[in-house]
Design a protein around this motif. Structure first.
Motif, short mmCIF file in Angstrom:
data_model
loop_
_atom_site.label_atom_id
_atom_site.label_comp_id
_atom_site.label_asym_id
_atom_site.label_seq_id
_atom_site.Cartn_x
_atom_site.Cartn_y
_atom_site.Cartn_z
N VAL A 313 0.75 -1.16 -0.16
CA VAL A 313 -0.32 0.27 -0.32
C VAL A 313 1.15 1.20 -0.35
O VAL A 313 2.11 1.57 0.99
N LEU A 314 0.48 1.98 -0.41
CA LEU A 314 1.09 3.31 -0.87
C LEU A 314 -0.12 4.08 -0.10
O LEU A 314 -1.07 4.19 -0.92
N GLY A 315 0.62 5.23 0.44
CA GLY A 315 -0.63 5.86 1.57
C GLY A 315 -0.12 7.23 2.14
O GLY A 315 1.28 7.19 1.89
N THR A 316 -0.59 8.29 2.52
CA THR A 316 -0.42 9.26 3.51
C THR A 316 -0.25 9.28 4.36
O THR A 316 -0.08 8.11 5.23
N ALA A 317 0.46 9.84 5.54
CA ALA A 317 1.29 9.73 6.79
C ALA A 317 0.16 10.17 7.37
O ALA A 317 0.41 11.32 8.17
N LEU A 318 -0.79 10.15 8.12
CA LEU A 318 -2.14 10.61 8.39
C LEU A 318 -3.10 9.36 9.60
O LEU A 318 -2.49 8.51 8.68
N GLY A 319 -3.49 9.50 10.56
CA GLY A 319 -4.13 8.39 10.87
C GLY A 319 -3.80 7.51 10.89
O GLY A 319 -2.64 7.19 11.64
N GLY A 320 -4.36 6.39 11.41
CA GLY A 320 -3.80 4.78 11.53
C GLY A 320 -3.32 4.20 10.23
O GLY A 320 -2.78 3.32 10.15
N ILE A 321 -3.31 5.48 9.21
CA ILE A 321 -2.63 4.53 7.78
C ILE A 321 -1.08 3.66 7.83
O ILE A 321 -0.71 2.99 7.61
N PRO A 322 -0.42 4.54 8.66
CA PRO A 322 1.17 4.15 8.69
C PRO A 322 1.50 2.81 9.89
O PRO A 322 1.92 2.14 9.51
N TYR A 323 0.53 3.12 10.42
CA TYR A 323 0.04 1.37 11.56
C TYR A 323 -0.41 0.63 10.93
O TYR A 323 0.43 -0.35 10.75
N LEU A 324 -1.02 0.57 9.65
CA LEU A 324 -1.52 -0.51 8.93
C LEU A 324 -0.46 -1.02 8.02
O LEU A 324 -0.53 -2.00 7.89
N VAL A 325 0.63 0.03 7.42
CA VAL A 325 1.67 -0.54 6.64
C VAL A 325 3.33 -0.65 7.49
O VAL A 325 3.78 -1.02 7.20
N GLY A 326 3.41 -0.55 9.01
CA GLY A 326 3.94 -0.57 9.32
C GLY A 326 5.19 0.06 9.32
O GLY A 326 6.03 -0.03 9.50
N ALA A 327 4.12 1.54 9.51
CA ALA A 327 5.63 2.84 8.60
C ALA A 327 5.36 3.61 9.97
O ALA A 327 5.70 4.43 10.14
N ASP A 328 4.50 3.29 11.09
CA ASP A 328 4.28 4.43 12.21
C ASP A 328 5.64 4.63 13.40
O ASP A 328 6.34 3.62 13.54
N THR A 329 5.85 5.65 13.74
CA THR A 329 6.19 6.45 14.95
C THR A 329 6.10 7.09 15.96
O THR A 329 4.38 7.65 14.91
N PRO A 330 6.26 6.74 17.13
CA PRO A 330 5.95 8.12 18.38
C PRO A 330 5.26 9.32 17.29
O PRO A 330 6.44 9.76 17.23
N ARG A 331 4.33 9.69 17.13
CA ARG A 331 3.91 11.19 17.01
C ARG A 331 2.57 12.16 17.93
O ARG A 331 2.66 10.96 18.26
N GLU A 332 2.46 13.09 18.27
CA GLU A 332 1.35 13.82 18.07
C GLU A 332 0.56 13.73 17.24
O GLU A 332 0.84 13.96 16.22
N PRO A 333 -0.90 13.66 17.49
CA PRO A 333 -1.98 13.99 16.36
C PRO A 333 -1.19 15.84 15.47
O PRO A 333 -1.21 16.18 16.39
#
Length: 469
Positions: A313-333
């Motif tokens: 998946v290619l997505g925007t770095a918003l909401g749950g999208i990074p988590y779903l593709v395994g690309a999230d890091t700790p951020r403030e909303p």
């Protein structure tokens, strides 16, 4: 184990993924041997209500007397182990939490949106991300902007409901955050880490993935917050045919935009609304699925469908999208303003080893971080320019196993890529995704098997219930 599942169904005239998820989850729990007692109401009941019941509707989000009486009888008769709440509005009211606690029954709530704070539940208004009500005792901006159902009166009622029930929500025994972004939202609201569990939704296993197809697929509601205009602007930055085909499936107010693009370019095909067989065929024909939302999309199910089908998946770095593709890091909303604007950089994670129980991966919001110059983060909110988060290097594995640098602003995850919601960044990422699809097809399916498969997710949910018995 005996569980009450409480949910106010959304109107059938407006198809709801939340309704579907609740139905599927009830079936999965029953199949796992859990005794489920549905406590369901539907907004479709409202037109046929007697006049006396309709007269009480304005206060029902705050206190719904009939629902409390019926729930009390159910709890007294069946003595369940846990009440699992989904949507309480308008016919149940958050008061069901208090009713359950009065009977000594612990409460779990799955958080499907941001309605602890935001009257619309979306953190999105007038085409941009909005958090004007965040941190306020009373959401006056929601009233001013008619955020709930386009009505100032109904917005005032919802804002009042959120203020009245702040203590109610904070008494919930366990919150299920569908992604790490929702976990961050709950922490920001004041929920302690030890009462947050990250557990996503599941979709049925479609079976062994078909061989990788060709090109890109956008599948979803054709509305502004889904970023279709962002996608088409990025697509037009490449000559016709150089990226392979772009298939667009769905329906909505931006349909004319897609039809115009399909008439203009030979590499854009509009598939229209699809049934399940059509969705499966479109997934099989494609190599990469696109999720280009410009709001903090909580958990776009299309991403889980893509992973189950072995499509990165290619997505925007918003909401749950990074988590779903395994690309999230700790951020403030992300804060108020255009989607590309960002809030302050996140402080060091307060949770550490004692942080929220994450049953599916590392905790982080997946939202945008600070603007350029804020804590050294680039304007994409994805870490210093040219890096994979602070201090790391970004790498892209090609089909031959070679590792090279990614263009600025693109972050690679286990099962895809995320970029800021900017046409230039998305345009740069499209050829990267086309070239890297084959390398990430296997990891995409593996992430589904490990994180989103029904057997895995249902076991995790039962574990949450068991922890409260």
């Amino acid at each position: 184990m005996r569980i009450v599942v409480a949910h106010n169904r959304y109107r059938e005239a407006q198809p709801s993924g939340e309704n579907t998820i609740v139905d599927v989850e009830i079936s999965q729990l029953a199949a796992a041997g859990v005794e489920v007692l549905p406590f369901l109401r539907s907004s479709d009941e409202i037109p046929s209500m007697p006049k006396t019941a309709k007269a009480l509707l304005p206060i029902s989000p705050i206190y719904a007397p009939r629902a409390q009486q019926e729930l009390s009888r159910l709890l007294t008769e069946h003595r369940p182990d846990v009440l699992h709440l989904h949507n309480p509005y308008p016919l149940l009211s958050p008061w069901v939490v208090r009713t359950a606690h009065r009977h000594g029954v612990p409460v779990v709530q799955t958080v499907h949106n941001y309605r602890q704070v935001c009257s619309s539940g979306l953190y999105f208004r007038d085409g941009v991300i909005c958090q004007d009500c965040r941190g306020r005792t009373l959401g006056v901006p929601a009233v001013v902007h008619r955020c709930y159902r386009g009505s100032r009166a109904q917005s005032a009622l919802m804002a009042t409901t959120l203020a009245v029930h702040r203590g109610t929500w904070k008494s919930v025994d366990r919150f299920i955050a569908l992604t790490s972004a929702v976990a961050d939202h709950l922490r920001d609201y004041g929920i302690p880490d030890d009462r947050i569990v990250v557990k996503p939704n599941a979709i049925p296993d479609p079976g062994t993935p078909a061989p990788l197809g060709h090109g890109f697929l956008f599948l979803g509601r054709l509305s502004p917050e889904k970023g279709l205009d962002l996608l088409l602007e990025a697509w037009r930055r490449h000559p016709d045919g150089t990226l392979g085909p772009l298939r667009v499936a769905g329906d909505g107010e931006l349909r004319p935009l897609v039809e115009a693009a399909a008439a203009e370019r030979s590499d854009v095909t509009f598939l229209g609304p699809l049934d399940r067989a059509g969705v499966r065929e479109a997934l099989n024909a494609s190599a990469v699925v696109l999720a280009t939302s410009t709001w903090h999309d909580v958990l776009p199910t299309v991403i889980i469908e893509a992973l189950a089908s072995g499509r990165p998946v290619l997505g925007t770095a918003l909401g749950g999208i990074p988590y779903l593709v395994g690309a999230d890091t700790p951020r403030e909303p992300a804060g108020t303003g255009p989607a590309v604007a960002a809030s302050a950089a996140a402080p060091p994670s307060p949770g550490g080893p004692s942080g929220p129980v994450d049953l599916a991966g590392p905790v982080g919001s997946g939202g945008l971080a600070g603007p350029a110059g804020s804590g050294g983060l680039g304007s994409d909110g994805l870490g210093p320019v040219g890096s994979d988060g602070p201090g790391g290097s970004v790498g892209q594995v090609d089909s031959a196993g070679r590792v090279g640098a990614l263009p600025v602003g693109i972050r690679a995850g286990e099962a895809g890529w995320v970029v800021p919601p900017d046409p230039a960044a998305l345009a740069a990422a499209l050829p990267v995704a086309a070239a890297g699809a084959a390398a990430l097809a296997g990891p995409a399916r593996a992430r589904y098997d490990r994180t989103f498969h029904p057997e895995v997710v249902t076991k995790r949910l039962i574990d949450v219930y068991a922890s409260l018995r």
